[in-house]
Design an enzyme around this catalytic site. Structure first.
Site, short mmCIF file in Angstrom:
data_model
loop_
_atom_site.label_atom_id
_atom_site.label_comp_id
_atom_site.label_asym_id
_atom_site.label_seq_id
_atom_site.Cartn_x
_atom_site.Cartn_y
_atom_site.Cartn_z
N ASP A 13 0.84 -1.25 -0.03
CA ASP A 13 0.06 -0.11 -0.14
C ASP A 13 0.80 1.27 0.10
OD1 ASP A 13 0.80 -0.70 2.52
OD2 ASP A 13 -0.55 0.39 3.69
N GLU B 210 0.32 -1.39 5.66
CA GLU B 210 1.42 -1.07 6.43
C GLU B 210 1.12 0.54 6.94
OE1 GLU B 210 4.96 1.33 7.51
OE2 GLU B 210 3.95 1.56 6.05
#
Ligand SMILES: *[C@@H]1O[C@H](CO)[C@@H](O)[C@H](O)[C@H]1NC(C)=O
Ligand SMILES: *[C@@H]1O[C@H](CO)[C@@H](O)[C@H](O)[C@H]1NC(C)=O
Length: 510
Positions: free
Chosen positions: A176, A243
């Protein structure tokens, strides 16, 4: 009578079968809807549709159906065309061609009730599918996709070592990225435009898609030099979701899984940050984030009255105290006593008070009965969290001033033995010497190990007592993570003796 029972039994049987059929049919429908949503989540809107993602997604989908053949044609660079074929029993007859275009018109997100590509949540199927294909194009790599959270797959790539019982190496990259505001970028943030001087502009270029590709390309280079290469220890790469939003559905769940336990991880390498000079940076600890909310209550009153202990007065006293603390910490940084990452930061992020007047404004003649402030607090592992809590309770939100507080700790502060979350960077940590050597052999030089001012997934490994270092080999590069116009120069990663070579050496030496 028997006859009746028989009919009853038959009816029951038919009903059960119908029920099972309709259940599996229902599931099939749900699955098809999910796949439709996954496809919709891929942003292919003009002016810069990303065609690699839908092609990769549709290709995977087609391959999951028996007997379909797929081909990708690049009639124009970066504008692939996917062809799916089901051969007929009489292939000489004229064929049927079904067409669908992958692009869509642009959308104005601000005017939508839901984000236009959000059947979104972040779309992890596209990067997993892409990285999976990339890994499978390299000899000897095995891949697995774990769904520890629905719709949030985690891709695990493994190269087995010759001594698989030794602790393994785990290289990590999160899939991400933080959002981007396209209007503020010189190039669209997901177009990865490469300028003449080799700068590749993209959200995630530094944080941390660069290491995602370097891990695999380093392995590809190793295999090309020596097709029989087998590391001593098993090397794993994991591509994790989430994350940037704390890793709760990503690394936090992964380290709890059986798959992780079976991997017997001895050493973990994760993202680091760019270095503006000629030395690489390595990170041995993160600061841990706390969300702190302090709240004051007080007697409400007319705006004209002067009285003691209003909610606003109580809160403002605290705001001053916290500001003073922040200033003292910042002075240490400004005086060069401690780096930014080794002090406690307490930055105000919101203030909330006032009595709504109903027209979107506030009653101006009213002193409110409640007021609160929110802070982003970051603690280096060197500080004692209990001391800070004591300070908050006694000075920042004292009950004597009718104040309360609430702390949300976004991640662990101590490992399973109660030790601060720090990885040693001296001879007490044998992995450190190997890493340092690998970097030096590849022609690189390391600067003094640092703490990271922010936080990464490495905390979840450190919590288990596993040595974990943050290292993204990018030197002579401005630090642009989370900034507008994040970019990375091609030669910094792929040049001779550059990022990719460093990872090459690390994999061979560890
Ligand atoms: C705390 O609240 C009580 C009850 O409303 C009030 O009597 C007292 O004056 C307040 N004290 C302070 C310091 O705000
Ligand atoms: C190595 O570093 C750790 C953590 O910073 C420290 O506790 C330890 O004393 C050091 N050991 C040696 C041999 O220097």
């Amino acid at each position: 009578m028997l006859h009746h029972y028989f009919i009853l039994l038959m009816l029951l049987l038919i009903a059960t079968t119908t029920l099972t059929t309709s259940l599996s049919q229902k599931q099939a429908e749900l699955d098809a809807v999910t796949r439709f949503q996954q496809y919709l989540r891929i942003n292919t809107a003009h002016p810069n549709p990303d065609y690699s993602a839908p092609v990769s997604y549709l290709n995977g989908l087609a391959k999951s159906i028996p007997n379909l053949r797929t081909r990708t044609l690049y009639l124009t660079p970066n504008k692939p065309l996917l062809l799916v074929t089901l051969y007929g029993s009489k292939p000489l007859l004229p064929s049927i061609l079904l067409n669908s275009h992958m692009d869509s018109v642009p959308a104005e997100p601000a005017k939508w009730s839901h984000p236009p590509f959000s059947a979104v949540k972040t779309d992890y199927s596209a990067p997993v599918s892409y990285l999976n294909d990339l890994a499978n194009s390299i000899p000897n790599l095995r891949t697995r996709t774990l769904y520890l959270t629905p719709n949030k797959p985690l891709l695990l790539v493994t190269l087995y070592g010759s001594k698989p019982l030794l602790p393994s190496i785990l290289l990590n990259s999160h899939m991400d990225s933080v959002p981007a505001e396209p209007a503020k970028w010189s190039h669209p943030p997901f177009s990865a435009v490469k300028t003449e001087d080799g700068k590749i502009f993209a959200r995630g270029a530094q944080d941390d898609k660069c290491i995602a590709i370097q891990y695999l390309e380093a392995l590809r280079n190793i295999m090309e030099e020596d097709p029989f290469f087998k590391p001593v220890r098993t090397v794993h790469i994991c591509y994790v979701p989430d994350e940037e939003i704390g890793g709760f559905d990503g690394m936090a769940k992964f380290v709890e899984s059986d798959e992780f336990k079976e991997m017997n991880v001895g050493f973990f390498l994760d993202e680091g940050q760019a270095s503006t000079n000629d030395k690489y940076r390595v990170f041995y600890a993160d600061r841990s984030p706390w969300n702190l909310v302090i709240k004051a209550v007080g007697v409400p009153g007319h705006g004209s009255r002067m009285y003691d202990n209003s909610a606003m007065e109580n809160l403002m006293k605290s705001v001053e105290v916290v500001s003073k603390f922040r200033e003292n910490q910042f002075d240490l940084v400004k005086a060069g006593v401690l780096p930014n990452s080794e002090v406690i930061s307490a930055n105000p992020v919101y203030l909330k008070a006032g009595t709504p007047s109903g027209d979107g404004n506030f009653a101006m003649n009213m002193q409110p009965s409640e007021a609160e402030a929110g802070y982003d607090v970051r603690l280096p592992p060197t500080v004692d969290p209990d001391l800070l809590k004591k300070r908050i309770a006694e000075e920042w939100a004292p009950a004597t001033r009718n104040m309360t507080y609430h702390i949300i700790e976004k991640g662990p502060l101590r490992d399973y033995l109660g030790r601060p979350l720090m990885t040693a960077t001296n001879e007490s940590n044998p992995w450190w010497a190997v890493l340092k050597n690998a970097i030096e052999v590849s022609g690189g030089e390391l600067s003094k190990p640092e703490m990271l001012a922010s936080t990464t997934d490495a905390k979840y490994l450190r919590q288990l007592g596993i040595p974990a270092l943050g290292f993204s080999p990018m030197k002579n590069t401005p630090i642009l993570l989370h900034d507008h116009n994040e970019y990375l120069k091609d030669t910094v990663v792929f040049g001779r003796n550059k990022g990719i070579r460093v990872h090459h050496q690390i994999i061979e030496f560890l």
